[in-house]
Every structure is written in structure tokens, then in C-alpha cells.
Design an enzyme around this catalytic site. Sequence first.
Site, PDB file in Angstrom:
ATOM      1  N   ALA A  69      13.316 -52.108  -6.782  1.00  0.00           N
ATOM      2  CA  ALA A  69      14.089 -51.622  -5.859  1.00  0.00           C
ATOM      3  C   ALA A  69      15.508 -51.402  -6.504  1.00  0.00           C
ATOM      4  O   ALA A  69      16.009 -52.205  -7.226  1.00  0.00           O
ATOM      5  CB  ALA A  69      14.339 -52.114  -4.384  1.00  0.00           C
ATOM      6  N   GLY A 113      10.169 -55.018  -6.570  1.00  0.00           N
ATOM      7  CA  GLY A 113       9.515 -53.977  -5.695  1.00  0.00           C
ATOM      8  C   GLY A 113       8.468 -53.103  -6.637  1.00  0.00           C
ATOM      9  O   GLY A 113       7.514 -52.516  -6.093  1.00  0.00           O
ATOM     10  N   GLU A 116       5.482 -55.321  -6.249  1.00  0.00           N
ATOM     11  CA  GLU A 116       4.903 -54.990  -4.988  1.00  0.00           C
ATOM     12  C   GLU A 116       4.272 -53.611  -5.043  1.00  0.00           C
ATOM     13  O   GLU A 116       3.196 -53.498  -4.245  1.00  0.00           O
ATOM     14  CB  GLU A 116       5.846 -55.375  -3.782  1.00  0.00           C
ATOM     15  CG  GLU A 116       6.574 -56.542  -3.950  1.00  0.00           C
ATOM     16  CD  GLU A 116       7.891 -56.887  -3.044  1.00  0.00           C
ATOM     17  OE1 GLU A 116       8.576 -55.983  -3.291  1.00  0.00           O
ATOM     18  OE2 GLU A 116       7.844 -57.684  -2.228  1.00  0.00           O
ATOM     19  N   GLU A 136      13.711 -61.615  -7.377  1.00  0.00           N
ATOM     20  CA  GLU A 136      14.556 -61.330  -6.447  1.00  0.00           C
ATOM     21  C   GLU A 136      15.512 -62.599  -6.106  1.00  0.00           C
ATOM     22  O   GLU A 136      16.749 -62.466  -5.710  1.00  0.00           O
ATOM     23  CB  GLU A 136      13.773 -61.048  -5.152  1.00  0.00           C
ATOM     24  CG  GLU A 136      13.392 -59.395  -4.993  1.00  0.00           C
ATOM     25  CD  GLU A 136      11.857 -59.441  -5.469  1.00  0.00           C
ATOM     26  OE1 GLU A 136      11.275 -60.490  -6.155  1.00  0.00           O
ATOM     27  OE2 GLU A 136      11.038 -58.486  -5.215  1.00  0.00           O
TER      28      GLU A 136
HETATM   29  N1  DAK Z   1      17.907 -51.422 -10.056  1.00  0.00           N
HETATM   30  C1  DAK Z   1      18.764 -50.429 -10.417  1.00  0.00           C
HETATM   31  N2  DAK Z   1      19.183 -50.287 -11.872  1.00  0.00           N
HETATM   32  C2  DAK Z   1      18.065 -50.957 -12.674  1.00  0.00           C
HETATM   33  C3  DAK Z   1      17.202 -51.806 -12.154  1.00  0.00           C
HETATM   34  C4  DAK Z   1      17.290 -51.953 -10.877  1.00  0.00           C
HETATM   35  N3  DAK Z   1      16.038 -52.882 -10.113  1.00  0.00           N
HETATM   36  N4  DAK Z   1      16.526 -52.402 -13.315  1.00  0.00           N
HETATM   37  C5  DAK Z   1      17.264 -52.033 -14.547  1.00  0.00           C
HETATM   38  N5  DAK Z   1      18.047 -51.081 -14.133  1.00  0.00           N
HETATM   39  C6  DAK Z   1      18.847 -50.120 -14.948  1.00  0.00           C
HETATM   40  C7  DAK Z   1      19.775 -51.266 -15.765  1.00  0.00           C
HETATM   41  O1  DAK Z   1      21.056 -51.318 -15.011  1.00  0.00           O
HETATM   42  C8  DAK Z   1      20.297 -50.204 -17.018  1.00  0.00           C
HETATM   43  O2  DAK Z   1      21.348 -49.270 -16.489  1.00  0.00           O
HETATM   44  P1  DAK Z   1      22.466 -48.655 -17.462  1.00  0.00           P
HETATM   45  O3  DAK Z   1      23.348 -49.949 -17.499  1.00  0.00           O
HETATM   46  O4  DAK Z   1      21.913 -48.192 -18.827  1.00  0.00           O
HETATM   47  O5  DAK Z   1      23.068 -47.641 -16.570  1.00  0.00           O
HETATM   48  C9  DAK Z   1      18.823 -49.495 -17.219  1.00  0.00           C
HETATM   49  O6  DAK Z   1      18.170 -49.694 -15.801  1.00  0.00           O
HETATM   50  C10 DAK Z   1      18.425 -50.254 -18.492  1.00  0.00           C
HETATM   51  O7  DAK Z   1      18.042 -51.744 -17.925  1.00  0.00           O
HETATM   52  P2  DAK Z   1      18.474 -52.751 -18.930  1.00  0.00           P
HETATM   53  O8  DAK Z   1      19.677 -52.353 -20.013  1.00  0.00           O
HETATM   54  O9  DAK Z   1      18.956 -54.142 -18.086  1.00  0.00           O
HETATM   55  O10 DAK Z   1      17.374 -53.165 -19.892  1.00  0.00           O
HETATM   56  P3  DAK Z   1      16.917 -54.250 -20.495  1.00  0.00           P
HETATM   57  O11 DAK Z   1      15.709 -53.994 -21.240  1.00  0.00           O
HETATM   58  O12 DAK Z   1      17.820 -55.189 -21.126  1.00  0.00           O
HETATM   59  O13 DAK Z   1      16.387 -55.482 -19.365  1.00  0.00           O
HETATM   60  C11 DAK Z   1      14.993 -55.773 -17.472  1.00  0.00           C
HETATM   61  C12 DAK Z   1      15.087 -55.073 -18.437  1.00  0.00           C
HETATM   62  C13 DAK Z   1      14.091 -55.119 -16.367  1.00  0.00           C
HETATM   63  C14 DAK Z   1      14.798 -57.244 -17.580  1.00  0.00           C
HETATM   64  C15 DAK Z   1      16.297 -55.705 -16.681  1.00  0.00           C
HETATM   65  O14 DAK Z   1      16.860 -54.225 -16.215  1.00  0.00           O
HETATM   66  C16 DAK Z   1      16.309 -56.360 -15.188  1.00  0.00           C
HETATM   67  O15 DAK Z   1      16.384 -57.509 -14.884  1.00  0.00           O
HETATM   68  N6  DAK Z   1      16.257 -55.535 -14.263  1.00  0.00           N
HETATM   69  C17 DAK Z   1      16.194 -56.049 -12.647  1.00  0.00           C
HETATM   70  C18 DAK Z   1      14.978 -56.278 -12.240  1.00  0.00           C
HETATM   71  C19 DAK Z   1      14.821 -57.088 -10.724  1.00  0.00           C
HETATM   72  O16 DAK Z   1      15.929 -57.904 -10.407  1.00  0.00           O
HETATM   73  N7  DAK Z   1      14.107 -56.432  -9.924  1.00  0.00           N
HETATM   74  C20 DAK Z   1      14.172 -56.668  -8.567  1.00  0.00           C
HETATM   75  C21 DAK Z   1      14.873 -55.942  -7.715  1.00  0.00           C
HETATM   76  S1  DAK Z   1      14.925 -56.276  -6.089  1.00  0.00           S
HETATM   77  C22 DAK Z   1      11.475 -53.391   0.161  1.00  0.00           C
HETATM   78  C23 DAK Z   1      11.135 -52.788  -0.591  1.00  0.00           C
HETATM   79  C24 DAK Z   1      11.313 -53.417  -1.945  1.00  0.00           C
HETATM   80  C25 DAK Z   1      12.034 -54.331  -2.079  1.00  0.00           C
HETATM   81  C26 DAK Z   1      12.549 -55.124  -0.994  1.00  0.00           C
HETATM   82  C27 DAK Z   1      12.414 -54.767  -0.002  1.00  0.00           C
HETATM   83  N8  DAK Z   1      11.264 -53.219   1.802  1.00  0.00           N
HETATM   84  C28 DAK Z   1      10.223 -52.340   2.018  1.00  0.00           C
HETATM   85  C29 DAK Z   1      12.004 -53.951   3.068  1.00  0.00           C
HETATM   86  C30 DAK Z   1      12.354 -54.739  -3.548  1.00  0.00           C
HETATM   87  C31 DAK Z   1      13.440 -55.436  -3.974  1.00  0.00           C
HETATM   88  C32 DAK Z   1      13.828 -55.690  -5.370  1.00  0.00           C
HETATM   89  O17 DAK Z   1      12.802 -54.945  -6.345  1.00  0.00           O
END
Ligand code: DAK
Length: 262
Positions: A69, A113, A116, A136
Site C-alpha cells: 500500500a 499489500g 496480500e 509492515e
Molecule cells: N509506497 C509508496 N511508495 C513506494 C512504496 C510504497 N509501498 N514502495 C516503493 N515506493 C517508491 C519509493 O519511495 C521510490 O520512490 P521515489 O523515491 O523514486 O520517488 C520508488 O518507489 C522506488 O523505490 P526504491 O527507490 O525504494 O527502490 P529499491 O529498489 O531501492 O527498493 C523496495 C525496493 C520494494 C525494497 C523498497 O521500495 C521498499 O521497501 N518499499 C516499501 C515496502 C513496504 O514496506 N511495503 C509495505 C507497505 S504497508 C489494508 C490494505 C493494505 C494494507 C493495509 C491495510 N486494508 C484493506 C485495511 C497494506 C499495507 C502495506 O502494504
Amino acid sequence: MSYEYLLTETRGEMPLRCGWITLNRPKALNALNDRLMDELGHAMKAFDADESIGCIVITGSEKAFAAGADITVMSKLSYMEVYKKDYITRNWETIRSIRKPVIAAVAGFALGGGCELVMMCDLVIAAESAKFGQPEIKLGIIPGAGGTQRLPRAVGKAKAMDMVLTARMMDVHEAERAGLVSRVVAPERLLAEAQAAADAICSQSLPSLLAAKECVNRAYESPLAEGVLFERRMFHSMFATDDQKEGMDAFINKRKPTFKHC
Ligand code: DAK
């Protein structure tokens, strides 16, 4: 509806073809924001309602199926906002209502997400580059779209705890061994393999496909005896279809069945 973050197309031969949905927000690694999820729900419902479609494939890019997300959006939310507005429950639940088989074709990151979303699909075909995770916990939250429930059912409690508590990613081979992934293929074969699986599904009788999916999903929702009873009733109902007669006649006469989907 015109889509900002999706590409959609139909592939395969009539009478049943496959609806393809490509998540297309590459600069943010297909981070799932509200608009993207609205579009995804809309596209899936449209394919589900289309009588010429037998199966749906969801895929992303080479680098990411979806990195979760949108953290930029979530970072600004308060408890009262997420609780009172029932944060994005609305458009995530749509996926669970899709009756036709859904294949996730996964390359690169499937995190949070994104993982998921994969687990809400029916078959998971993954490239060797695929990585799965529920990171998360690193953001000070927990999985919120079924990760704490579907992951243990898919891979068992021990591995689910490892992923949810330490944020460790699983590579594709571990994910396949653990039961999260149906098939692993070389990256360049991913879309062809997904299409081949979709073609195999689309060559079957649609009422049987709907019934089979509903029955397998029951295994997650009900005790064994109830699930078996549900299956038995659905099995009996198949004998009311023209396609049951056609499928069995085709077998006996050593020919290919021509299903009418009724
Ligand atoms: N959100 C927003 N932007 C994201 C992102 C995310 N989840 N993942 C990556 N990006 C963006 C980065 O900020 C970057 O943007 P710029 O800086 O270029 O503007 C761009 O994508 C490229 O990412 P990186 O530069 O970080 O690329 P790397 O290859 O170095 O790293 C990575 C890739 C996937 C390891 C890293 O980007 C990363 O750790 N991303 C976050 C992963 C994460 O924590 N995901 C979980 C998010 S929480 C619900 C439904 C869903 C959810 C909850 C509730 N309900 C129905 C109630 C879900 C929650 C989640 O998913």
C-alpha cells in the site's frame, strides 16, 4: 471508467478468453493507492460480468508486482481517519467477490499489500525474481489486508511468524516449497506460462470452474465436514448441466469436448 494505473486487454480464443490486468504505476513500484484499488476492483468486476471471459490474470512489472500500500498516503493518516472511514476496506474486499479464477503472475517485489493481493488470487505463477514479504512491522504497523490470516494458512504458522515479525522476504523457491506459489518459471517465461494456465482454465466448462473455485475457497472458511457437504451438493448440481453430458460423452467417444457453459 478510464484507468490511470492499469492496462487491461483480453487474450486467447473464443468462446472463453482471458482478461489481463497489468498494474501500471512503475515509478512507485506499483504501490497500491486508493485510486489504483478502485480501478482494479472495477476492471475485475467488469471481466467477471463478461460472459466471454473465463479467467483473469493480474500482473505487474519486471521489478515489482506491487511493493505494498502507498506509504506516502498512509503516513499522513490518523487513527480516527482510518477507523471512522474504515481505511480502504471498501475497495480491497471487491477482489474476494470475484467468482472466476484469478491468476497472479508475479515478478519482483510482492510486499505488504502486494503479497496480500497475491494471496487473494487463486493461482500464483512466479518468476525466479519474485520476492514475497510482509514488512509492515518496519513501518510501525501490522499487515492489514489479511496477511496475518492468509499467510499462516498458506505457509504455516512458523514461516508466517518469521515473515510478519522480522520482515524477512521469501525468495521464490522458498515460497514454492512453503505453498505460497503454484509454479516457478524463468522471468522471460512468466507471461507465456500465465497465458498457458489461463488457456487451460478457459478450455473448461465455466459452471464447473465457478463451482470448483467456490468449493476450494470453502476449505478456508468452514470445518471439514461442512466443506465436504458443500462440495457434495455442488458435485451433485453439476449433473444438471449440459456440459457434464458433453464432457463425459466426449471422453467416451475419444473426442475433445465442446462446452456450452451451461
Ligand atoms: N509506497 C509508496 N511508495 C513506494 C512504496 C510504497 N509501498 N514502495 C516503493 N515506493 C517508491 C519509493 O519511495 C521510490 O520512490 P521515489 O523515491 O523514486 O520517488 C520508488 O518507489 C522506488 O523505490 P526504491 O527507490 O525504494 O527502490 P529499491 O529498489 O531501492 O527498493 C523496495 C525496493 C520494494 C525494497 C523498497 O521500495 C521498499 O521497501 N518499499 C516499501 C515496502 C513496504 O514496506 N511495503 C509495505 C507497505 S504497508 C489494508 C490494505 C493494505 C494494507 C493495509 C491495510 N486494508 C484493506 C485495511 C497494506 C499495507 C502495506 O502494504
